[in-house]
Design an enzyme around this catalytic site. Structure first.
Site, PDB file in Angstrom:
ATOM      1  N   GLU A  78      84.611 -50.144  18.321  1.00  0.00           N
ATOM      2  CA  GLU A  78      83.916 -48.987  17.751  1.00  0.00           C
ATOM      3  C   GLU A  78      84.401 -48.741  16.327  1.00  0.00           C
ATOM      4  O   GLU A  78      85.610 -48.672  16.065  1.00  0.00           O
ATOM      5  CB  GLU A  78      84.131 -47.726  18.583  1.00  0.00           C
ATOM      6  CG  GLU A  78      83.415 -46.518  17.991  1.00  0.00           C
ATOM      7  CD  GLU A  78      83.305 -45.324  18.932  1.00  0.00           C
ATOM      8  OE1 GLU A  78      83.112 -44.213  18.424  1.00  0.00           O
ATOM      9  OE2 GLU A  78      83.414 -45.513  20.152  1.00  0.00           O
ATOM     10  N   GLU A 103      89.431 -46.337  12.729  1.00  0.00           N
ATOM     11  CA  GLU A 103      89.236 -45.031  12.094  1.00  0.00           C
ATOM     12  C   GLU A 103      90.190 -44.941  10.908  1.00  0.00           C
ATOM     13  O   GLU A 103      91.331 -45.392  10.993  1.00  0.00           O
ATOM     14  CB  GLU A 103      89.519 -43.907  13.098  1.00  0.00           C
ATOM     15  CG  GLU A 103      89.417 -42.500  12.546  1.00  0.00           C
ATOM     16  CD  GLU A 103      88.060 -42.209  11.926  1.00  0.00           C
ATOM     17  OE1 GLU A 103      88.034 -41.863  10.727  1.00  0.00           O
ATOM     18  OE2 GLU A 103      87.034 -42.336  12.622  1.00  0.00           O
ATOM     19  N   ASP A 130      90.324 -49.793   6.960  1.00  0.00           N
ATOM     20  CA  ASP A 130      88.922 -49.991   6.607  1.00  0.00           C
ATOM     21  C   ASP A 130      88.262 -50.982   7.565  1.00  0.00           C
ATOM     22  O   ASP A 130      88.761 -52.094   7.767  1.00  0.00           O
ATOM     23  CB  ASP A 130      88.846 -50.511   5.172  1.00  0.00           C
ATOM     24  CG  ASP A 130      87.434 -50.850   4.730  1.00  0.00           C
ATOM     25  OD1 ASP A 130      86.511 -50.141   5.157  1.00  0.00           O
ATOM     26  OD2 ASP A 130      87.259 -51.815   3.971  1.00  0.00           O
ATOM     27  N   ASP A 153      78.650 -40.964   8.855  1.00  0.00           N
ATOM     28  CA  ASP A 153      78.271 -40.019   7.800  1.00  0.00           C
ATOM     29  C   ASP A 153      76.865 -40.358   7.308  1.00  0.00           C
ATOM     30  O   ASP A 153      76.615 -41.477   6.852  1.00  0.00           O
ATOM     31  CB  ASP A 153      79.272 -40.121   6.645  1.00  0.00           C
ATOM     32  CG  ASP A 153      79.144 -38.967   5.660  1.00  0.00           C
ATOM     33  OD1 ASP A 153      78.012 -38.489   5.456  1.00  0.00           O
ATOM     34  OD2 ASP A 153      80.163 -38.556   5.089  1.00  0.00           O
ATOM     35  N   THR A 226      78.418 -35.769  23.563  1.00  0.00           N
ATOM     36  CA  THR A 226      79.437 -34.929  22.930  1.00  0.00           C
ATOM     37  C   THR A 226      79.006 -33.455  22.942  1.00  0.00           C
ATOM     38  O   THR A 226      77.825 -33.132  23.090  1.00  0.00           O
ATOM     39  CB  THR A 226      79.675 -35.364  21.478  1.00  0.00           C
ATOM     40  OG1 THR A 226      78.485 -35.111  20.717  1.00  0.00           O
ATOM     41  CG2 THR A 226      80.003 -36.854  21.403  1.00  0.00           C
ATOM     42  N   LYS A 227      79.982 -32.561  22.752  1.00  0.00           N
ATOM     43  CA  LYS A 227      79.682 -31.134  22.665  1.00  0.00           C
ATOM     44  C   LYS A 227      78.756 -30.855  21.480  1.00  0.00           C
ATOM     45  O   LYS A 227      77.836 -30.049  21.569  1.00  0.00           O
ATOM     46  CB  LYS A 227      80.979 -30.329  22.533  1.00  0.00           C
ATOM     47  CG  LYS A 227      81.829 -30.296  23.787  1.00  0.00           C
ATOM     48  CD  LYS A 227      83.065 -29.433  23.578  1.00  0.00           C
ATOM     49  CE  LYS A 227      83.904 -29.391  24.848  1.00  0.00           C
ATOM     50  NZ  LYS A 227      85.137 -28.575  24.655  1.00  0.00           N
ATOM     51  N   PHE A 228      78.999 -31.542  20.378  1.00  0.00           N
ATOM     52  CA  PHE A 228      78.157 -31.391  19.196  1.00  0.00           C
ATOM     53  C   PHE A 228      76.716 -31.790  19.521  1.00  0.00           C
ATOM     54  O   PHE A 228      75.763 -31.122  19.124  1.00  0.00           O
ATOM     55  CB  PHE A 228      78.720 -32.271  18.072  1.00  0.00           C
ATOM     56  CG  PHE A 228      77.871 -32.300  16.840  1.00  0.00           C
ATOM     57  CD1 PHE A 228      77.938 -31.280  15.907  1.00  0.00           C
ATOM     58  CD2 PHE A 228      77.000 -33.351  16.598  1.00  0.00           C
ATOM     59  CE1 PHE A 228      77.161 -31.303  14.763  1.00  0.00           C
ATOM     60  CE2 PHE A 228      76.218 -33.384  15.454  1.00  0.00           C
ATOM     61  CZ  PHE A 228      76.298 -32.356  14.540  1.00  0.00           C
TER      62      PHE A 228
END
Length: 248
Positions: A78, A103, A130, A153, A226-228
């Protein structure tokens, strides 16, 4: 380009080459923007306790995945796991698979390790680096079964679209690291980015869209909600998932 501009460009290239030859550090353009937050005590403690066993260091030498996990299993990577909650949930739900997370933000890495520690997962490793360099230098060709990029993003302003992660060059690099039959799974909650992703994937060679209509797929059950995302659904916001299989 004017003669003066050409001379300046040539000089710049010479300076870069000279600096590199002398071993000096040259700042390179990255595929992300570093937004470093402060570590909580819990995140810092999780990093200290778990990095020796779950952390992976960037190296120009390819990682021996079988040796790292002590077995030969299906491998899921991921890119940009955020705080790591869904990645840990997926690793816990599929102990027969090995998971690698990438990450760049240390608080997210710390949060992921804290979550993994609490869940008792042992089939997860993480990089703080990266993703382009990890894929290029650390992951051998034809070794991954799944690559997933969830809610990157969106860079929603048009002038920033060139900064979006999903671009032809990265897609081709991912394809080379997946085994034939491996799957790239993308998800976003920005329709414009979803359309961009679909355009990039449809133009890229060596892929087959797993959607029956060559568009988007329903959210797979193995991608945690997800909660979002739940909040977005209540507000009527959409989420778009894409899955493409490497066919060559």
């Amino acid at each position: 380009m004017s003669d003066k501009s050409q001379d300046q460009t040539h000089t710049t290239h010479q300076n870069l080459e000279q600096a590199e030859a002398e071993g000096k550090y040259i700042r390179r353009i990255r595929s992300f923007v570093k937004r470093e937050g402060r570590l909580t005590k819990g995140q810092a403690g999780a990093l200290e306790r778990n990095w020796p066993t779950m952390g992976l260091e960037y190296s120009e030498q390819q990682l021996d995945l079988a040796a790292e996990f002590g077995r030969d299993a299906a491998r899921v990577l991921e890119i940009g796991f955020g705080m790591g909650k869904s990645l840990v949930a997926m690793a816990a739900a599929a102990p027969e698979k090995d998971f690698i997370g990438i990450e760049v933000h240390r608080p997210g890495v710390g949060a992921c390790l804290l979550e993994a520690e609490a869940a008792g997962v042992t089939n997860l490793r993480v990089y703080e680096h990266d993703a382009v360099e990890i894929l290029r230098d650390c992951i051998a060709p034809d070794t991954l079964d799944t690559v997933q990029v969830f809610f990157p993003d969106p860079w929603h302003k048009k002038r920033h679209h060139k900064r979006r992660l999903i671009q032809p060059e990265l897609v081709e690099l991912i394809r080379s690291r997946l085994a034939v039959g491996g799957v790239l799974h993308l998800a976003t909650d920005w329709q414009n980015y979803a359309e961009h992703m679909l355009d990039v994937m449809q133009d890229a060679p060596g892929w087959r869209n797993l959607a029956t209509d060559n568009g988007y797929i329903p959210r797979p059950e193995d991608r945690p909600l997800t909660k979002f995302e739940q909040r977005g659904e209540r507000l009527g916001h959409g989420v778009w998932d894409l899955k493409f299989e490497r066919i060559s």
